[in-house]
Write a protein that holds these residues in place. Structure first.
Motif, PDB file in Angstrom:
ATOM      1  N   GLY A   1      33.036  30.390 -12.729  1.00  0.00           N
ATOM      2  CA  GLY A   1      33.519  29.736 -13.938  1.00  0.00           C
ATOM      3  C   GLY A   1      33.628  30.640 -15.032  1.00  0.00           C
ATOM      4  O   GLY A   1      32.750  30.751 -15.968  1.00  0.00           O
TER       5      GLY A   1
ATOM      6  N   GLU B   1      37.510  30.305 -10.793  1.00  0.00           N
ATOM      7  CA  GLU B   1      37.704  29.651 -12.012  1.00  0.00           C
ATOM      8  C   GLU B   1      38.830  28.604 -11.815  1.00  0.00           C
ATOM      9  O   GLU B   1      39.747  28.900 -11.161  1.00  0.00           O
ATOM     10  CB  GLU B   1      38.155  30.583 -13.435  1.00  0.00           C
ATOM     11  CG  GLU B   1      38.577  29.735 -14.408  1.00  0.00           C
ATOM     12  CD  GLU B   1      37.699  28.980 -15.078  1.00  0.00           C
ATOM     13  OE1 GLU B   1      37.832  27.772 -14.816  1.00  0.00           O
ATOM     14  OE2 GLU B   1      36.376  29.573 -15.501  1.00  0.00           O
TER      15      GLU B   1
ATOM     16  N   ASP C   1      37.725  25.292  -6.912  1.00  0.00           N
ATOM     17  CA  ASP C   1      36.595  24.930  -7.145  1.00  0.00           C
ATOM     18  C   ASP C   1      35.410  25.841  -6.436  1.00  0.00           C
ATOM     19  O   ASP C   1      35.514  25.966  -5.232  1.00  0.00           O
ATOM     20  CB  ASP C   1      36.628  23.441  -6.605  1.00  0.00           C
ATOM     21  CG  ASP C   1      35.258  22.549  -6.739  1.00  0.00           C
ATOM     22  OD1 ASP C   1      34.355  23.386  -7.059  1.00  0.00           O
ATOM     23  OD2 ASP C   1      35.123  21.515  -6.610  1.00  0.00           O
ATOM     24  N   ALA C   2      34.717  26.529  -7.316  1.00  0.00           N
ATOM     25  CA  ALA C   2      33.599  27.446  -6.661  1.00  0.00           C
ATOM     26  C   ALA C   2      32.469  26.738  -5.768  1.00  0.00           C
ATOM     27  O   ALA C   2      31.894  27.274  -4.799  1.00  0.00           O
ATOM     28  CB  ALA C   2      33.058  28.088  -7.730  1.00  0.00           C
TER      29      ALA C   2
ATOM     30  N   PHE D   1      27.409  32.041 -15.859  1.00  0.00           N
ATOM     31  CA  PHE D   1      27.024  31.736 -17.472  1.00  0.00           C
ATOM     32  C   PHE D   1      27.633  30.660 -17.973  1.00  0.00           C
ATOM     33  O   PHE D   1      28.708  30.280 -18.100  1.00  0.00           O
ATOM     34  CB  PHE D   1      27.763  33.342 -18.148  1.00  0.00           C
ATOM     35  CG  PHE D   1      26.854  34.398 -17.500  1.00  0.00           C
ATOM     36  CD1 PHE D   1      25.551  34.466 -17.029  1.00  0.00           C
ATOM     37  CD2 PHE D   1      27.649  35.708 -17.538  1.00  0.00           C
ATOM     38  CE1 PHE D   1      24.918  35.693 -16.541  1.00  0.00           C
ATOM     39  CE2 PHE D   1      26.970  36.730 -16.840  1.00  0.00           C
ATOM     40  CZ  PHE D   1      25.608  36.864 -16.536  1.00  0.00           C
TER      41      PHE D   1
HETATM   42  C1  LIG Z   1      31.388  26.412 -20.415  1.00  0.00           C
HETATM   43  S1  LIG Z   1      32.610  27.285 -19.746  1.00  0.00           S
HETATM   44  C2  LIG Z   1      31.965  28.757 -19.877  1.00  0.00           C
HETATM   45  C3  LIG Z   1      32.714  29.888 -19.449  1.00  0.00           C
HETATM   46  C4  LIG Z   1      32.138  31.599 -19.176  1.00  0.00           C
HETATM   47  N1  LIG Z   1      31.234  31.701 -18.172  1.00  0.00           N
HETATM   48  C5  LIG Z   1      31.419  31.849 -20.534  1.00  0.00           C
HETATM   49  O1  LIG Z   1      30.369  32.164 -20.543  1.00  0.00           O
HETATM   50  O2  LIG Z   1      32.141  32.049 -21.815  1.00  0.00           O
HETATM   51  C6  LIG Z   1      32.556  26.721 -17.941  1.00  0.00           C
HETATM   52  C7  LIG Z   1      33.473  27.146 -17.143  1.00  0.00           C
HETATM   53  O3  LIG Z   1      33.324  26.899 -15.758  1.00  0.00           O
HETATM   54  C8  LIG Z   1      34.714  26.385 -15.205  1.00  0.00           C
HETATM   55  N2  LIG Z   1      34.291  25.500 -13.998  1.00  0.00           N
HETATM   56  C9  LIG Z   1      33.457  24.408 -14.193  1.00  0.00           C
HETATM   57  N3  LIG Z   1      33.466  23.758 -12.863  1.00  0.00           N
HETATM   58  C10 LIG Z   1      33.810  24.854 -12.065  1.00  0.00           C
HETATM   59  C11 LIG Z   1      34.136  24.884 -10.709  1.00  0.00           C
HETATM   60  N4  LIG Z   1      33.597  23.981  -9.775  1.00  0.00           N
HETATM   61  N5  LIG Z   1      34.619  25.938 -10.061  1.00  0.00           N
HETATM   62  C12 LIG Z   1      34.920  26.970 -10.845  1.00  0.00           C
HETATM   63  N6  LIG Z   1      35.117  27.087 -12.046  1.00  0.00           N
HETATM   64  C13 LIG Z   1      34.462  25.907 -12.559  1.00  0.00           C
HETATM   65  C14 LIG Z   1      35.398  25.796 -16.227  1.00  0.00           C
HETATM   66  O4  LIG Z   1      36.884  25.496 -15.997  1.00  0.00           O
HETATM   67  C15 LIG Z   1      34.836  26.493 -17.500  1.00  0.00           C
HETATM   68  O5  LIG Z   1      35.982  27.723 -17.866  1.00  0.00           O
END
Ligand SMILES: C[S@@+](CC[C@H](N)C(=O)[O-])C[C@H]1O[C@@H](n2cnc3c(N)ncnc32)[C@H](O)[C@@H]1O
Length: 220
Positions: free
Chosen positions: A54, A77, A108-109, A128
């Protein structure tokens, strides 16, 4: 996507975003579970690997990859505009290029990390400000749970580190409960992660009065 992010995507995605086989068609975020990535081939070298889950708009990714050209970074992401934004940041940082030590997978991670990488191949995992899903009835959507801890543990090399941060105290408590109980993971620090820059999620948390928690767990 804003025009500059789309332009960066159009110019750099073919080098920085890995085109992996998927289940259920090209637009699916579920990677084909029979595919294991040859990371050395992808980066053209063997180097400590950081996996960011993410990566959002890429602040931590661009900071980490710039400060540590000797490490490789794989960002997972699901949100394409975030990848476009990150590519635009990389392009500004380099004068138009992709960073050679960064690759993205738009998947999807939670699902992909079960199969995509070899066991024990990752130096650090970063999670994070994962989506907090603050309502009780949505807690089951949170990415950090016991099953996911098992997935991450399998990936970490011995002595490898999982770094997490959140501005939701209750999510932080639940992370600690789950990870402290997990055999093979040991909490080694609650200091701010060394390469973690301020992002809008942290800023918003602080503005709204939520304390930030950092956790670093090591694979014993
Ligand atoms: C709240 S944001 C935080 C972004 C970054 N880590 C930061 O600290 O600025 C959460 C991110 O996780 C991504 N995300 C959520 N579930 C995910 C998944 N299963 N696999 C990959 N990315 C995911 C969302 O698209 C989003 O960009």
């Amino acid at each position: 996507m804003p025009r500059t992010h789309q332009a960066a995507w159009d110019r750099l995605a073919h080098v920085a975003v890995l085109d992996l086989p998927r289940l259920n068609g090209d637009s699916s975020t579920v990677v084909d579970p029979t595919v294991e990535l040859d990371v050395d081939e992808v980066f053209g070298r063997r180097a400590p690997l950081v996996v960011e889950i993410g990566s959002g708009s890429g602040d931590a990714l661009v900071t980490g990859a710039t400060e540590h050209p000797d490490w490789d970074f794989l960002a997972l992401e699901v949100w394409r505009p975030g990848i476009g934004h990150t590519l635009a940041k990389m392009s500004s940082a380099t004068g138009g290029e992709a960073l050679p030590n960064v690759r993205f997978v738009e998947v999807d991670a939670e699902v992909a990390l079960r199969t995509l990488l070899a066991a024990g191949s990752v130096h650090e995992v970063w999670t994070f400000f994962p989506d907090p899903w603050p309502k009780q009835r949505h807690h089951k959507r949170r990415i950090v749970d016991a099953g996911f801890a098992g997935t991450v543990l399998r990936l970490l090399e011995p002595g490898g580190t999982w770094r997490l941060a959140t501005d939701w105290a209750e999510y932080a408590r639940s992370m600690r409960e789950v990870l402290d109980a997990h055999d093979g993971l040991r909490l080694v620090s609650t200091d701010r992660a060394p390469l973690r820059p301020m992002t809008r999620f942290e800023r918003r948390g602080i503005e709204e009065g939520r304390p930030i928690t950092d956790l670093a767990y090591v694979r014993d």
